[in-house]
Design a protein around this motif. Sequence first.
Motif, PDB file in Angstrom:
ATOM      1  N   UNK A  14      34.989  56.600  82.799  1.00 15.38           N
ATOM      2  CA  UNK A  14      35.666  55.552  82.042  1.00 15.38           C
ATOM      3  C   UNK A  14      35.056  55.407  80.648  1.00 15.38           C
ATOM      4  N   UNK A  15      34.820  56.535  80.009  1.00 20.58           N
ATOM      5  CA  UNK A  15      34.262  56.537  78.670  1.00 20.58           C
ATOM      6  C   UNK A  15      35.386  56.262  77.680  1.00 20.58           C
ATOM      7  N   UNK A 118      24.669  50.466  82.969  1.00 20.59           N
ATOM      8  CA  UNK A 118      26.109  50.587  82.745  1.00 20.59           C
ATOM      9  C   UNK A 118      26.824  50.467  84.084  1.00 20.59           C
ATOM     10  N   UNK A 119      28.141  50.601  84.047  1.00 21.26           N
ATOM     11  CA  UNK A 119      28.945  50.558  85.256  1.00 21.26           C
ATOM     12  C   UNK A 119      28.787  51.866  86.043  1.00 21.26           C
ATOM     13  N   UNK A 120      29.122  51.846  87.346  1.00 22.54           N
ATOM     14  CA  UNK A 120      28.795  52.989  88.222  1.00 22.54           C
ATOM     15  C   UNK A 120      29.265  54.360  87.735  1.00 22.54           C
ATOM     16  N   UNK A 121      30.504  54.459  87.225  1.00 18.55           N
ATOM     17  CA  UNK A 121      30.998  55.760  86.781  1.00 18.55           C
ATOM     18  C   UNK A 121      30.179  56.349  85.660  1.00 18.55           C
ATOM     19  N   UNK A 122      29.854  55.533  84.673  1.00 19.28           N
ATOM     20  CA  UNK A 122      29.060  56.000  83.548  1.00 19.28           C
ATOM     21  C   UNK A 122      27.642  56.331  83.974  1.00 19.28           C
ATOM     22  N   UNK A 123      27.092  55.534  84.878  1.00 15.71           N
ATOM     23  CA  UNK A 123      25.736  55.782  85.375  1.00 15.71           C
ATOM     24  C   UNK A 123      25.666  57.132  86.079  1.00 15.71           C
ATOM     25  N   UNK A 124      26.640  57.411  86.928  1.00 17.76           N
ATOM     26  CA  UNK A 124      26.655  58.693  87.638  1.00 17.76           C
ATOM     27  C   UNK A 124      26.746  59.860  86.662  1.00 17.76           C
ATOM     28  N   UNK A 125      27.609  59.716  85.660  1.00 18.42           N
ATOM     29  CA  UNK A 125      27.763  60.775  84.662  1.00 18.42           C
ATOM     30  C   UNK A 125      26.480  60.985  83.870  1.00 18.42           C
ATOM     31  N   UNK A 126      25.858  59.895  83.459  1.00 14.72           N
ATOM     32  CA  UNK A 126      24.672  60.028  82.610  1.00 14.72           C
ATOM     33  C   UNK A 126      23.459  60.519  83.396  1.00 14.72           C
ATOM     34  N   UNK A 141      14.976  55.052  83.116  1.00 12.33           N
ATOM     35  CA  UNK A 141      15.902  54.855  84.222  1.00 12.33           C
ATOM     36  C   UNK A 141      17.337  54.701  83.722  1.00 12.33           C
ATOM     37  N   UNK A 142      18.273  55.107  84.558  1.00 11.49           N
ATOM     38  CA  UNK A 142      19.688  54.843  84.333  1.00 11.49           C
ATOM     39  C   UNK A 142      20.185  54.104  85.570  1.00 11.49           C
ATOM     40  N   UNK A 143      20.560  52.826  85.399  1.00 16.14           N
ATOM     41  CA  UNK A 143      20.876  51.985  86.551  1.00 16.14           C
ATOM     42  C   UNK A 143      22.195  51.244  86.369  1.00 16.14           C
ATOM     43  N   UNK A 144      22.775  50.880  87.491  1.00  8.80           N
ATOM     44  CA  UNK A 144      24.038  50.141  87.498  1.00  8.80           C
ATOM     45  C   UNK A 144      23.777  48.673  87.182  1.00  8.80           C
ATOM     46  N   UNK A 145      24.634  48.112  86.335  1.00  9.95           N
ATOM     47  CA  UNK A 145      24.577  46.679  86.063  1.00  9.95           C
ATOM     48  C   UNK A 145      25.990  46.136  85.871  1.00  9.95           C
TER      49      UNK A 145
END
Length: 290
Positions: A14-15, A118-126, A141-145
């Motif tokens: 969802x970029x 970021x949101x889950x989709x972006x977190x997974x991608x990054x 870290x890259x975490x969901x928020x």
Amino acid sequence: MVKKLASQWLSAARISPTALYTGQVWQSTGRSIPELKSMPASALHMALAPSMFVSRSFGGPTLEDFLLARHDLIDYHLTELIESGKATQIIEIAAGLSPRGSRFVERYGDKITYIEADLPGMVAQKRKLLATRLRACPNHHVKVVDAFAEQGAHSLDGLAMQLDTSQGLVVVTEGLLNYFDKDSVLNLWARISSTLAQFPQGAYLSDIHLQAQNSDPLAQAFVAGLGIFVRGKVHLHFETAGHLQLSMENLGMACQVLKPSDFAQQIPACSGKGADFCRILFARPASAVK
């Protein structure tokens, strides 16, 4: 082919088009990292290049002017906070394709903890894109928020409580606020204020667009064009810096509203024609500045 790739990126994480374009601006100016390169971002940047060239040729502003000004001015103050010892922990909300986390961890190593949220989709991608870097640096870290969540591990407060509450914290948002209406932004700021109050030193850095600085015909045309580009309304929440500061005070935050061109001598990007289309908000809990 480019259109297909863009669709895959946009659906997977969802970029937004603005995030892709901004990511390429950072790439093309040497501010990003190789892992965040993308063909869709490059194609979008190239597609808009002729209109940016025309505007620049006639002495007008470009998207890059304020994108670079806001990015470098946030970096400037974040650097000061880290090097003064006031902050060792950073949460960047809606980090998207921002290279800031990687660059600051490269610079300061284990002296800081950096969370890109970021949101889950972006977190997974990054996480996929930065896998090697994240393995090599346990304090990155890259975490969901969900910044609007009231509680839970994925709320801002829940994320912050995973940090050391004896150390300072900086919360950063860049390119986020103008997607949301005023009530949503005030809700977000209330949560940021509450979170920062739990740390001995706290600060919030963000870009924001004000009505007063975008009232002339050229600026209005630019904002209208930006709205078309982002495929939605660009919200200008406050008329002046004073109105913004009063709203922040009501939320327990004291803030400065910084004009990029005032920093042109220190930061070259702040001298661009369109640099002042945005302001930088630098806020701290009011109790910390008394």
